[in-house]
Design an enzyme around this catalytic site. Structure first.
Site, PDB file in Angstrom:
ATOM      1  CG  HIS A 183      -3.419 -62.849  81.905  1.00 38.43           C
ATOM      2  ND1 HIS A 183      -2.911 -62.784  83.191  1.00 38.43           N
ATOM      3  CD2 HIS A 183      -4.030 -64.056  81.793  1.00 38.43           C
ATOM      4  CE1 HIS A 183      -3.202 -63.906  83.827  1.00 38.43           C
ATOM      5  NE2 HIS A 183      -3.892 -64.697  83.002  1.00 38.43           N
ATOM      6  CB  CYS A 184       0.162 -65.702  78.131  1.00 36.01           C
ATOM      7  SG  CYS A 184       0.270 -67.151  77.057  1.00 36.01           S
ATOM      8  N   PRO A 185      -3.099 -66.965  78.758  1.00 34.94           N
ATOM      9  CG  PRO A 185      -4.869 -67.604  77.387  1.00 34.94           C
ATOM     10  CD  PRO A 185      -3.862 -66.520  77.588  1.00 34.94           C
ATOM     11  CG  ASN A 188      -2.697 -69.825  85.461  1.00 34.52           C
ATOM     12  OD1 ASN A 188      -3.598 -68.998  85.346  1.00 34.52           O
ATOM     13  ND2 ASN A 188      -2.547 -70.554  86.549  1.00 34.52           N
TER      14      ASN A 188
END
Length: 376
Positions: A183-185, A188
């Site tokens: 999951h890449c912040p 998003n």
């Protein structure tokens, strides 16, 4: 006499009654402590109740509150991270157009002007396109209703639904993701089957653009840095003259606001591009190694544990999704012919990846590549 005996009997009965109550309370406290001890021992045994549980399971249980906090913070700050990426990238683009482009047009030869114009705009288009697609494209989720043609390898403990191969549950998105990488912040969004190529292409072209900006602006950076140091010295001299000013002294010349903004913008853009090139370049190289091996970030850790477990049994682990270095890149980029390397990799393309992410068979392009080797 009888009144005294009655009184003595009443006192003794009251004393015996208080003694029984005290014993009951003491026995109740002992039973309560014993129940707490049995409950704690049961909780400790539940962490290692079978051969599949180990120290990692205990650590996951202990750090569950921290994981919950990180997941919620990442979920709510994802929009802030995306806005930060857009703001920083836009600031560098504005500096290039306002400060650097006039210098290029005035001082560079026509051939170099043509090269910077074509390459710079192509790189910018590729960055914007792949970042937009990585944000807006859903990574892919398994169907809610079970289908006969979907082969499930396990059941998700949180979704309570079948999980196809290479599918993992994202605690931030609260759903299962096909071929989940992480999951890449900064997006998003989860990086999965349908947007993994966009994510990697964004890293690749962003790194190329930052290296291009850092190398081409090296001389301008040192000139701007020297000018800023000169500004600091002149400011100190001007303050010294203002403090001890006489009629025969004149303050030193000062830089205008436009000159100060120009030099500081050049230094800011060069430092930002160099930092991003180092950080994002290292991440891009790591993902390149994973793609060459036919793995994702999550599968990398799973395969390492599986290799260690099989090595103790005297067996060799084989990755079932490894089609060879060239085959892995073809599957990842979705290219089948030589023409596709230009239309699908060097140009913006919205073509879907190979397969649906539910079943993983040998792709036709890889099968054709291995056919001559099998014939030999």
């Amino acid at each position: 006499m009888r009144s005294r005996q009655r009184m003595y009997s009443a006192v003794m009965r009251f004393f015996l009654k208080c003694l029984r109550i005290g014993q009951r309370r003491r026995f109740w406290l002992t039973r309560h402590v014993q129940q707490l001890w049995l409950y704690g021992r049961l909780c400790m045994r539940s962490l290692v109740y079978n051969s599949f549980a180990d120290g990692d399971t205990a650590l996951d249980a202990l750090f569950e509150p921290i994981y919950w906090l990180v997941d919620h913070v990442t979920r709510w700050f994802g929009v802030v991270f995306v806005a930060l990426v857009i703001t920083l990238t836009s600031s560098v683009v504005v500096i290039v157009y306002v400060c650097l482009l006039p210098l290029v047009l005035q001082t560079y030869p026509l051939l170099w002007v043509f090269w910077h114009f074509i390459y710079g705009h192509w790189n910018l288009v590729m960055i914007v396109f792949h970042y937009y697609m990585a944000i807006t494209t859903q990574p892919g989720c398994p169907p809610q209703q079970s289908k006969s043609d979907v082969v499930a390898v396990s059941i998700c403990r949180k979704c309570i639904s079948p999980k196809p191969a290479r599918t993992h549950h994202c605690s931030i998105c609260n759903r299962c993701i096909l071929k989940m990488d992480h999951h890449c912040p900064w997006l998003n969004n989860c990086v999965g089957h349908f947007n993994h190529r966009y994510f990697f292409s964004f890293m690749l072209f962003m790194t190329m653009g930052c290296i291009y900006s850092s190398v081409s602006g090296w001389d301008l950076f040192w000139e701007a840095y020297a000018a800023i140091e000169k500004m600091k010295l002149l400011d100190k001299e001007r303050l010294h003259v203002a403090a001890n000013q006489t009629y025969s002294q004149t303050p030193p010349p000062t830089f205008s606001f436009r000159q100060r903004a120009f030099h500081k913008s050049i230094v800011y853009a060069w430092v930002l591009c160099s930092s991003v090139a180092l950080a994002l370049g290292a991440l891009m190289i790591w993902h390149s190694v994973l793609i060459t091996r036919g793995e994702t970030s999550i599968e990398r850790h799973i395969n390492r544990k599986e290799k260690r477990r099989l090595r103790l049994k005297g067996k060799v682990f084989r990755n079932p999704y490894n089609y060879g270095p060239l085959g892995n890149w073809k599957v990842f980029l979705g290219v089948e012919t030589q023409r596709h390397w230009i239309t699908r990799f060097l140009l913006p393309s919205t073509h879907p990846p190979y397969g649906t992410g539910l079943n993983w068979d040998t792709p036709p392009c890889v099968a054709e590549q291995k056919a001559p080797l099998l014939a030999i």
